[in-house]
Design an enzyme around this catalytic site. Structure first.
Site, PDB file in Angstrom:
ATOM      1  CE1 TYR A  72     -13.098   3.655 -13.780  1.00 22.05           C
ATOM      2  CE2 TYR A  72     -13.518   3.241 -16.107  1.00 22.05           C
ATOM      3  CZ  TYR A  72     -12.899   2.894 -14.911  1.00 22.05           C
ATOM      4  OH  TYR A  72     -12.069   1.810 -14.868  1.00 22.05           O
ATOM      5  NE  ARG A 101      -6.743   3.761 -12.072  1.00 19.10           N
ATOM      6  CZ  ARG A 101      -7.763   2.892 -12.026  1.00 19.10           C
ATOM      7  NH1 ARG A 101      -8.063   2.291 -10.880  1.00 19.10           N
ATOM      8  NH2 ARG A 101      -8.480   2.634 -13.091  1.00 19.10           N
ATOM      9  CE1 TYR A 114     -11.133  -5.012 -19.960  1.00 18.08           C
ATOM     10  CE2 TYR A 114     -11.761  -2.954 -18.923  1.00 18.08           C
ATOM     11  CZ  TYR A 114     -11.852  -4.326 -18.999  1.00 18.08           C
ATOM     12  OH  TYR A 114     -12.659  -4.991 -18.121  1.00 18.08           O
ATOM     13  NE  ARG A 145     -10.337  -8.472 -15.482  1.00 18.65           N
ATOM     14  CZ  ARG A 145     -11.122  -7.492 -15.903  1.00 18.65           C
ATOM     15  NH1 ARG A 145     -11.940  -6.858 -15.073  1.00 18.65           N
ATOM     16  NH2 ARG A 145     -11.110  -7.129 -17.169  1.00 18.65           N
ATOM     17  CD  GLU A 195     -17.569  -3.133 -10.392  1.00 17.30           C
ATOM     18  OE1 GLU A 195     -17.710  -2.578 -11.494  1.00 17.30           O
ATOM     19  OE2 GLU A 195     -16.769  -2.754  -9.525  1.00 17.30           O
TER      20      GLU A 195
END
Ligand code: 3EB
Length: 316
Positions: free
Chosen positions: A126, A133, A185, A198, A310
């Site tokens: 991940y 990305r 983060y 979000r 999730e």
């Protein structure tokens, strides 16, 4: 999008099944390698009120109308190929298409690939995906306006897959007052922050407003809460979604105030044996509401190893 299907055309057809496959040679109709918990076939269908055309660019298949483009990419990631490179290559294709087709604003993106919590070259896949990305974004991206809403989930079978909605005009970014924005983060979660909002609120022509909520989990601030307790994680996740919807209502004039007004929830469960607990909790959560969303339960790996569940959502 909720329309009279007799007057609509299809932007996309998505099936949740055992394998990632294309279902058409010239349209974004496909299956994701993420089976529904009950192993019944469920189709997610994106309708358009405007006429739809289809195209192909490199390995991307896409559909579009005057306002929106829906794209899909499936790369048969070879064993041992580094996910960081695959991710960078995939996002490069996405940005090249958006530029060429002139739908510059990415609103919502879904990322699905196997073994998301396993290490490759001494880093979790991940985190490598986030690096790839970001590398593509650094060169081609235009997230200065706002990053898209996103989901990144581990599948149970091979194939790197992403699909997305992009538009001619930008959407509005919505963040959650209970959560640190993911793009801020701290470094303990990986060498680069995940580039997503979000939620995105999109005003379409004809006065239609949509809300696309990212994969949302039991994270408050930036920390995972309630390790090893799926029901507490679920309750915290729903509180995050309630907080986001309420904030959207107050700041962006969203027509809904509570999660019960959402159209669809997609619930990703890491361990299929948690399904019956999760389903009964959500059933009673919505039991006394006048409205409640449709709920799809699928099995997938959440991108932090300590998260068991999730939930993403749409209001349309
Ligand atoms: C979180 O809140 C959970 O990397 O695109 C959720 C949705 C998460 C999208 C992404 C990651 C992504 O941090 C993780």
């Amino acid at each position: 999008m909720m329309t009279d299907t007799s007057e609509s055309e299809l932007l996309a057809v998505i099936g949740f099944a055992d394998q990632a496959v294309r279902l058409a040679e010239d349209k974004p109709y496909f299956q994701v390698a993420m089976p529904t918990i009950d192993h019944q076939m469920h189709w997610e269908v994106w309708h358009s009120t405007l006429p739809v055309s289809y195209g192909r660019n490199q390995q991307l298949l896409y559909s579009f109308n005057d306002e929106v483009l829906f794209g899909h990419l499936l790369i048969d990631e070879k064993v041992g190929q580094n996910i960081e490179q695959v991710s960078e290559y995939a996002y490069k294709q996405v940005f090249e298409l958006l530029k060429q087709a002139d739908y510059p604003y990415l609103l919502r993106i879904w990322n699905y690939f196997p073994a998301i919590n396993q290490d490759q070259d001494e880093m979790e896949r991940y985190r490598l995906f986030c690096l790839g990305r970001q590398a593509a974004l650094d060169v081609h991206g235009n997230f200065a306006y706002s990053p898209p809403a996103a989901t990144a989930i581990g599948t149970l079978d091979h194939g790197f897959q992403l699909y997305f909605l992009a538009a001619k005009q930008p959407g509005m970014q919505l963040e959650n007052p209970r959560q640190v924005s993911a793009f801020l983060y701290p470094r303990q979660y990986g060498p680069v922050s995940p580039a997503f909002s979000r939620a995105t609120v999109k005003q379409w022509s004809g006065d239609q407003q949509h809300l696309y909520i990212s994969g949302t989990a039991s994270i408050v601030g930036h920390e995972t809460l309630h390790q090893n307790n799926v029901l507490k994680q679920l309750a915290e996740t729903m509180q995050n979604i309630e907080s986001l919807v309420e904030h959207g209502h107050q700041t962006l004039h969203l027509p809904i105030m509570k999660a019960c007004g959402l159209s669809l929830l997609k619930v990703y469960i890491r361990d299929a044996s948690d399904f019956s607990l999760v389903k009964s909790w959500l059933t009673s959560y919505f039991a006394n509401q006048a409205l409640s969303p449709a709920i799809l339960y699928v099995q997938g790996d959440v991108c932090r190893a300590d998260l068991l569940i999730e939930i993403e959502a749409i209001y349309a």
